[in-house]
Design an enzyme around this catalytic site. Sequence first.
Site, PDB file in Angstrom:
ATOM      1  N   GLU A 195     -19.164  33.406  -6.163  1.00 59.09           N
ATOM      2  CA  GLU A 195     -20.387  32.464  -6.643  1.00 59.09           C
ATOM      3  C   GLU A 195     -20.906  31.649  -5.667  1.00 59.09           C
ATOM      4  OE1 GLU A 195     -19.962  30.519 -10.511  1.00 59.09           O
ATOM      5  OE2 GLU A 195     -19.595  32.087 -11.615  1.00 59.09           O
ATOM      6  N   GLU A 318     -16.402  38.459 -13.312  1.00 61.69           N
ATOM      7  CA  GLU A 318     -16.495  37.446 -14.198  1.00 61.69           C
ATOM      8  C   GLU A 318     -17.272  37.272 -15.854  1.00 61.69           C
ATOM      9  OE1 GLU A 318     -16.427  33.195 -13.029  1.00 61.69           O
ATOM     10  OE2 GLU A 318     -16.093  33.891 -11.426  1.00 61.69           O
TER      11      GLU A 318
HETATM   12  O1  AHR Z   1     -14.396  30.675 -15.441  1.00 59.44           O
HETATM   13  C1  AHR Z   1     -14.812  29.308 -15.492  1.00 59.44           C
HETATM   14  C2  AHR Z   1     -15.501  29.922 -14.137  1.00 59.44           C
HETATM   15  O2  AHR Z   1     -17.132  30.585 -14.065  1.00 59.44           O
HETATM   16  C3  AHR Z   1     -15.496  29.889 -12.603  1.00 59.44           C
HETATM   17  O3  AHR Z   1     -14.609  29.042 -12.427  1.00 59.44           O
HETATM   18  C4  AHR Z   1     -17.074  30.470 -12.176  1.00 59.44           C
HETATM   19  O4  AHR Z   1     -16.603  31.161 -10.958  1.00 59.44           O
HETATM   20  C5  AHR Z   1     -18.047  30.444 -13.054  1.00 59.44           C
HETATM   21  O5  AHR Z   1     -18.793  29.757 -13.056  1.00 59.44           O
END
Ligand code: AHR
Length: 516
Positions: A195, A318
Amino acid sequence: MKRNFLILLLLVGGFTLTVAQQKAEIVINTDKGEYQISKHVYGHFSEHLGRCIYGGLWVGEDSHIPNINGVRKDIIDALKHIKIPNLRWPGGCFADEYHWMDGIGPRDQRAKMVNTHWGGVVEDNSFGTHEFLDLCEVLETEPYICGNMGSGSVEEMSKWVEYITSDNESPMTNLRKENGREKPWKVRFWGVGNENWGCGGNMTAEGYAENYRRYATYCRNYGDNRLYKIAGGPNSGDTHWMTVMMKNIPHGLMRGVSVHNYTVTNHWGDKGNATGFTEDDYFSLLYNGFNMDSLITRHSKIMDTYDPRKRIAMVFDEWGAWYNVEPGTNPGFLYQQNSLRDAILAGTILNIFHKHADRVKIANIAQLVNVLQALILTEGDKMLLTPTYHIFDMYKVHHDATMLPIELNTPLYSNKGRSMDAISASASRDKDGKIHVSLVNLDPNNSIEVNCDLKGLDSKAKFVSANIVTADKIDSHNTFDNPNTVELKEFKDASLKNQKLQVKMPAKSVVTVEIL
Ligand code: AHR
């Protein structure tokens, strides 16, 4: 009198309408299929966040809780059962603040730090590179390491790759040997930052792409270890970011671009609760979950423009449901319950990944234990499997199978002027010729009869078995006192006759049928 008769007629008519059996028609082309459903879309994610690692996976070798090299044995057994194909670590946002050298060497001498991103708790680094890679070996799963680009140097990332994967004579390999590991590990999946448009450095797409080229250059292949380098991709629907990744990064330097997309009940200011929600909330969350399909389509279009041969993977590293934390828990720990609705969401999104098997090759649900849409929850020495776990168990039959194209004609599930498909479906053929059809009935009020025309099916093929995940309530869930309220059960209401499969899907259920 006349008026009363009319009302009676309307009531009876209305009643007949609501109880009429709803039907869906599906055509499955069992003899076609071009793309493999990569088993890596069934990947997982374990971040140094809340109780995912500490108090979740990791209890330490001296714990009274049975463990293998410090990791809970009950969790290891559960993960082996669902054949987890890969495990992403150490973050997440944590990755871009993680300095791997803090987590090697004798545990009692490791640096302590504060996990500034998640809950401000002390991170004692007792779970580091060796512990993670040894766990992956025990699980027989592929490690997916996310390197620190946000606050780490090119040198630091380059040396981490060398420390782990090189068999050459060098200061890094000597250090690894001093720390007890003679032979290098095999690591293929390597993320260059996380991210980076946000917690990973607040970069622009152009700035990130430029940096990626430097970092990725010095992440070397040692011996026969071939890195599968993954660029930190867009936040959900940011198509500009995806375009820049595909345009500005030489394709020889990357194998995948990651995308993150979480599902919330309404919007980020109103994420909703994991249990105790209304049917409106149930509808909204699943409606938002369906967005994954159009999101992948939009990003695929861009990737197809720059990579028509589909060499570069879309890596959904994710995804999952994100709710308000459970009352009384640390807001930075992201601990939430997991209900039947999450099982339905998981089944629907996995069906969407199958549909996009040409491009989506890796995905990681967030997260493995005690964080967000977890598969496993723990409390002291107790452990439970969530409804989402049972979907990963049910769907493991699709690992590396050939995706079968389907045509779906489904009734709609509507709520307050919005509608979505009531049935989500996917099908695959495995290497032994077994066909698996996975169906989700999202409608919480109506059963639906699903009739599948299995085109091209061998006339001798037989129904083998079916299993189901369902429960009484939309928010039914497992607790430490009642851990089996929602679980995988055998399902009887499915039959196969003359290449026609009929499945009577109960309301709010997920079913997978096996045919051979
Ligand atoms: O999964 C939780 C968080 O969500 C992670 O650390 C991040 O990459 C995302 O914003």
